[in-house]
Scaffold this motif. Structure first.
Motif, PDB file in Angstrom:
ATOM      1  N   TYR A 230       0.828  -1.161   0.075  1.00 34.20           N
ATOM      2  CA  TYR A 230      -0.071   0.029   0.069  1.00 34.20           C
ATOM      3  C   TYR A 230       0.884   1.158   0.206  1.00 34.20           C
ATOM      4  CZ  TYR A 230      -4.165  -2.834   1.101  1.00 34.20           C
ATOM      5  OH  TYR A 230      -5.293  -3.903   1.214  1.00 34.20           O
ATOM      6  N   GLY A 231       2.024   1.126   0.298  1.00 28.61           N
ATOM      7  CA  GLY A 231       2.994   2.272   0.415  1.00 28.61           C
ATOM      8  C   GLY A 231       2.806   3.009   1.496  1.00 28.61           C
ATOM      9  N   THR A 232       3.377   4.178   1.766  1.00 31.40           N
ATOM     10  CA  THR A 232       3.389   4.993   3.009  1.00 31.40           C
ATOM     11  C   THR A 232       2.405   6.019   3.134  1.00 31.40           C
ATOM     12  OG1 THR A 232       4.793   6.521   2.066  1.00 31.40           O
ATOM     13  CG2 THR A 232       6.035   4.534   3.133  1.00 31.40           C
ATOM     14  N   ASP A 233       1.669   6.089   2.055  1.00 32.75           N
ATOM     15  CA  ASP A 233       0.355   7.199   2.181  1.00 32.75           C
ATOM     16  C   ASP A 233      -0.914   6.570   2.745  1.00 32.75           C
ATOM     17  OD1 ASP A 233      -0.287   9.851   2.071  1.00 32.75           O
ATOM     18  OD2 ASP A 233      -1.143   9.771  -0.157  1.00 32.75           O
ATOM     19  N   ILE A 234      -0.769   5.819   3.966  1.00 35.19           N
ATOM     20  CA  ILE A 234      -1.663   5.317   4.776  1.00 35.19           C
ATOM     21  C   ILE A 234      -1.573   5.609   6.197  1.00 35.19           C
ATOM     22  CG2 ILE A 234      -1.811   3.402   3.075  1.00 35.19           C
ATOM     23  CD1 ILE A 234      -0.436   1.360   4.960  1.00 35.19           C
TER      24      ILE A 234
END
Length: 197
Positions: A184-188
């Motif tokens: 999901y990456g770091t933008d969560i």
């Protein structure tokens, strides 16, 4: 009450993001790398000391800080093994270890469930993330929650320091969601909803 001075030990991604966020919120901030003399000076100056160092460097940082009795120490670390497996223990958290090493200080676990790119604003896509803070000293925990609120987070009292063991597991889950199979990456991030104000 005067705004506490913030010392940040560690000037990597996490330390730099927290420095930016705290300064933007109007706090006086000093940060340092690992040089023992600089760490000691930062410890003497700050009212709230943020440990933004690798988990393996926590004990050395505490020793280098010198006399910090009565000061608030914020442990933002997550414990991971070299193979990226969970290095923590739900029977005894890393933050509780820090409290043992920093006798007389007031340790709070916070910021570890947030990715560094989101720390400066406390937000993802315009929505405030929860800042979960666990600690045994109510005044120290309030300092950290107030800092988080000023930075843009939704502050959430996560109970006593013993609950840090669950925050550390949650921090590991966050890393797995971001970089594990789901990618999901770091933008969560996490937010506690529905609680009374």
């Amino acid at each position: 009450m005067a705004t506490p001075k913030i010392s940040i030990i560690g000037n990597g991604n996490v330390g730099s993001a927290l420095e930016k966020g705290a300064k933007s919120a109007g706090y006086e901030v000093r940060s340092t790398g690992a040089d023992p003399k600089d760490v000691r000076a930062a410890g003497a100056w700050g009212d709230v000391i943020i440990l933004a160092v690798p988990a393996s460097a926590r004990q050395d940082a505490i020793q280098n800080l010198g006399e910090i009795r009565g000061k608030t120490v914020v442990d933002v670390t997550n414990l991971m093994n070299p193979d990226w497996s969970y290095g923590g223990d739900i029977k005894r958290s890393g933050a509780e270890q820090v409290q043992e090493w920093a006798a007389g200080a007031r340790v709070v676990k916070a910021f570890n469930t947030v990715f560094a790119p989101n720390m400066a604003t406390g937000k993802v896509k315009g929505e405030a993330l929860s800042l979960l803070a666990a600690g045994d000293d109510a005044a120290a925990k309030k300092q950290v929650l107030d800092l988080g609120k000023a930075m843009g987070f939704d502050p959430v009292d996560a109970g006593p320091l013993s609950n840090a063991r669950y925050l550390e597991a949650l921090g590991f889950l966050n890393i797995q969601l971001g970089f594990g199979p789901t990618q999901y990456g770091t933008d969560i991030g996490f937010k506690v909803v529905g609680r009374g104000k």
